[in-house]
Design an enzyme around this catalytic site. Structure first.
Site, mmCIF file in Angstrom:
data_model
loop_
_atom_site.group_PDB
_atom_site.id
_atom_site.type_symbol
_atom_site.label_atom_id
_atom_site.label_comp_id
_atom_site.label_asym_id
_atom_site.label_seq_id
_atom_site.Cartn_x
_atom_site.Cartn_y
_atom_site.Cartn_z
ATOM 1 N N ASP A 45 -1.310 -37.501 9.071
ATOM 2 C CA ASP A 45 -1.260 -36.550 7.950
ATOM 3 C C ASP A 45 -1.037 -37.368 6.692
ATOM 4 O O ASP A 45 -0.644 -38.544 6.750
ATOM 5 C CB ASP A 45 -0.098 -35.563 8.155
ATOM 6 C CG ASP A 45 0.043 -34.586 6.990
ATOM 7 O OD1 ASP A 45 -0.987 -34.185 6.410
ATOM 8 O OD2 ASP A 45 1.184 -34.232 6.633
ATOM 9 N N SER A 46 -1.242 -36.721 5.538
ATOM 10 C CA SER A 46 -0.980 -37.395 4.273
ATOM 11 C C SER A 46 0.516 -37.704 4.115
ATOM 12 O O SER A 46 0.887 -38.583 3.362
ATOM 13 C CB SER A 46 -1.434 -36.502 3.128
ATOM 14 O OG SER A 46 -0.827 -35.225 3.255
ATOM 15 N N TYR A 102 -2.660 -35.667 -0.750
ATOM 16 C CA TYR A 102 -4.115 -35.796 -0.704
ATOM 17 C C TYR A 102 -4.768 -34.586 -1.402
ATOM 18 O O TYR A 102 -5.901 -34.672 -1.852
ATOM 19 C CB TYR A 102 -4.620 -35.809 0.746
ATOM 20 C CG TYR A 102 -4.415 -37.096 1.526
ATOM 21 C CD1 TYR A 102 -3.633 -38.150 1.034
ATOM 22 C CD2 TYR A 102 -5.009 -37.265 2.776
ATOM 23 C CE1 TYR A 102 -3.456 -39.314 1.778
ATOM 24 C CE2 TYR A 102 -4.842 -38.427 3.512
ATOM 25 C CZ TYR A 102 -4.060 -39.450 3.022
ATOM 26 O OH TYR A 102 -3.890 -40.601 3.755
ATOM 27 N N GLY A 103 -4.024 -33.486 -1.443
ATOM 28 C CA GLY A 103 -4.589 -32.207 -1.889
ATOM 29 C C GLY A 103 -5.138 -32.204 -3.301
ATOM 30 O O GLY A 103 -5.996 -31.400 -3.639
ATOM 31 N N CYS A 111 -3.861 -32.639 9.029
ATOM 32 C CA CYS A 111 -3.825 -32.440 7.585
ATOM 33 C C CYS A 111 -5.050 -31.599 7.246
ATOM 34 O O CYS A 111 -6.177 -31.981 7.572
ATOM 35 C CB CYS A 111 -3.888 -33.794 6.883
ATOM 36 S SG CYS A 111 -4.059 -33.679 5.085
ATOM 37 N N ASN A 112 -4.813 -30.458 6.638
ATOM 38 C CA ASN A 112 -5.935 -29.565 6.326
ATOM 39 C C ASN A 112 -6.883 -30.190 5.320
ATOM 40 O O ASN A 112 -8.098 -30.060 5.428
ATOM 41 C CB ASN A 112 -5.409 -28.232 5.786
ATOM 42 C CG ASN A 112 -4.851 -27.358 6.883
ATOM 43 O OD1 ASN A 112 -5.530 -26.484 7.385
ATOM 44 N ND2 ASN A 112 -3.611 -27.610 7.272
ATOM 45 N N THR A 113 -6.325 -30.880 4.326
ATOM 46 C CA THR A 113 -7.157 -31.473 3.281
ATOM 47 C C THR A 113 -8.065 -32.553 3.873
ATOM 48 O O THR A 113 -9.264 -32.595 3.592
ATOM 49 C CB THR A 113 -6.263 -32.069 2.173
ATOM 50 O OG1 THR A 113 -5.314 -31.075 1.760
ATOM 51 C CG2 THR A 113 -7.076 -32.516 0.989
ATOM 52 N N GLU A 116 8.729 -29.816 0.300
ATOM 53 C CA GLU A 116 9.230 -31.204 0.318
ATOM 54 C C GLU A 116 10.663 -31.274 -0.205
ATOM 55 O O GLU A 116 11.446 -32.114 0.206
ATOM 56 C CB GLU A 116 8.338 -32.097 -0.551
ATOM 57 C CG GLU A 116 6.916 -32.172 -0.089
ATOM 58 C CD GLU A 116 6.604 -33.464 0.630
ATOM 59 O OE1 GLU A 116 7.224 -34.477 0.314
ATOM 60 O OE2 GLU A 116 5.728 -33.440 1.515
ATOM 61 N N CYS A 145 -2.435 -25.215 5.370
ATOM 62 C CA CYS A 145 -1.780 -26.465 4.964
ATOM 63 C C CYS A 145 -0.660 -26.746 5.954
ATOM 64 O O CYS A 145 0.058 -25.821 6.356
ATOM 65 C CB CYS A 145 -1.213 -26.305 3.554
ATOM 66 S SG CYS A 145 -0.249 -27.715 2.988
ATOM 67 N N THR A 146 -0.519 -28.026 6.319
ATOM 68 C CA THR A 146 0.475 -28.356 7.346
ATOM 69 C C THR A 146 1.916 -28.105 6.901
ATOM 70 O O THR A 146 2.809 -28.051 7.728
ATOM 71 C CB THR A 146 0.340 -29.837 7.758
ATOM 72 O OG1 THR A 146 0.136 -30.605 6.582
ATOM 73 C CG2 THR A 146 -0.794 -30.032 8.703
ATOM 74 N N HIS A 147 2.142 -27.971 5.611
ATOM 75 C CA HIS A 147 3.503 -27.699 5.141
ATOM 76 C C HIS A 147 3.904 -26.236 5.302
ATOM 77 O O HIS A 147 5.085 -25.912 5.322
ATOM 78 C CB HIS A 147 3.629 -28.043 3.653
ATOM 79 C CG HIS A 147 3.807 -29.495 3.370
ATOM 80 N ND1 HIS A 147 2.851 -30.429 3.678
ATOM 81 C CD2 HIS A 147 4.825 -30.176 2.785
ATOM 82 C CE1 HIS A 147 3.273 -31.621 3.299
ATOM 83 N NE2 HIS A 147 4.462 -31.498 2.751
HETATM 84 N N1 DGL Z 1 -1.093 -32.309 4.418
HETATM 85 C C1 DGL Z 1 -1.742 -31.616 3.330
HETATM 86 C C2 DGL Z 1 -2.546 -30.463 3.891
HETATM 87 O O1 DGL Z 1 -2.333 -30.004 5.002
HETATM 88 C C3 DGL Z 1 -0.725 -31.103 2.310
HETATM 89 C C4 DGL Z 1 -0.088 -32.195 1.477
HETATM 90 C C5 DGL Z 1 -1.074 -32.967 0.633
HETATM 91 O O2 DGL Z 1 -1.582 -32.423 -0.392
HETATM 92 O O3 DGL Z 1 -1.367 -34.089 0.967
HETATM 93 O O4 DGL Z 1 -3.454 -30.005 3.234
#
Ligand code: DGL
Length: 269
Positions: free
Chosen positions: A14-15, A46-47, A77-79, A156, A188-190
């Site tokens: 993940d990012s 990454y978003g 990571c969705n992005t 976060e 989004c994973t968060h």
């Molecule tokens: N992990 C990213 C996602 O799931 C969220 C955090 C980021 O922007 O990197 O999209």
């Protein structure tokens, strides 16, 4: 080409540390699997990055995991999934699984789903990957996708029950609620960490879809199909690598994983 070794670990990246929500789901469903996790904390988020940069980072993350001998890579990571999954799948020999397809499947598992809201990073929403995948599978589905970039910093910061977050969510979700969405995709994973607050705010008004558990189910099916399930025996391991070891990283990682772990290691990509 030699077949991957079933006793090898799964690789997850993940990012940042948000992808540990997927690791949590994997450990629940596949308790015998060892896992190597890479969080690119030096370059998160990454978003907000451009598609080219997201793809470059994703290739480097996957290279790191493949270099550690993993038998499959899970893009938690969705992005990164939205922008880089096809590239990773065509570049690497190990199976690569993203979080988007499982999220789409979970969304459409309810045949009564007619109006879907999607929230995610600017990068994920801009890619239209969720919108496209949903529309392909269910023509006529009403889809309303909005970027919600302020949510990751709240998570976060650990402010997952803060009145300020409630106001932000209210602002983001009102247009979706006005459209009468019956399902909300947490793209989004968060966002799994927002579920208690979302439930408090929305009650049973709509169905919340989080792809972590469906993603784990996909991984299980793939391992079974390819004869790659690790046999019970030696205790499975969890190794967490981060590209930056800032002071709060470990505490944050614990929150996402929901349990303790051995010391985090520094990764150099
Ligand atoms: N992990 C990213 C996602 O799931 C969220 C955090 C980021 O922007 O990197 O999209």
């Amino acid at each position: 080409m030699t077949a991957p070794d079933s006793s090898a670990p799964l690789g997850v990246f993940d990012s940042g540390v948000g992808g540990l929500t997927v690791v949590r789901a994997l450990r629940e469903l596949l308790p015998d699997e060892s896992i190597i996790y890479l969080g690119d904390t030096a370059r998160v988020p990454y978003g907000s990055k451009s598609p080219d940069t997201i793809r470059r980072f994703s290739v480097e993350d996957t290279q790191f995991l493949v270099g550690h001998g993993v038998k499959a890579v899970i893009v938690a990571c969705n992005t990164a999934t939205a922008h880089a999954l096809p590239l990773l799948q065509s570049t690497f020999r190990v199976p690569v699984i993203g979080v988007l397809e499982p999220g789409v499947e979970a969304t459409l598992s309810d045949p009564n789903c007619e109006r879907v809201g999607i929230i995610g990073t600017a990068g994920t929403i801009r890619s239209s990957a969720y919108q496209y995948a949903l529309a392909m599978r269910k023509p006529g589905l009403q889809i309303h996708a909005i970027p919600t970039p302020l949510l990751v910093p709240f998570v976060e910061e650990g402010w997952t029950d803060h009145p300020a977050l409630e106001s932000v969510l209210h602002e983001y979700l009102t247009p979706l609620l006005d459209k009468g969405v019956d399902t909300l995709v947490l793209g989004c994973t968060h966002y799994p960490l927002l579920v208690p607050l979302l439930k408090k705010m929305l009650g049973d008004q709509l169905r919340l879809v989080d792809s972590a558990s469906t993603c784990a189910a996909h991984v299980k099916t793939l391992l079974e199909a390819q004869n790659l399930l690790r046999l019970p025996g030696e205790k499975p391991t969890l190794d967490i690598y981060l590209t930056d070891l800032a002071e709060q990283a470990e505490a944050l990682a614990k929150r996402f994983l929901g349990s303790t772990f051995n010391k985090v290691k520094k990764a150099t990509l």
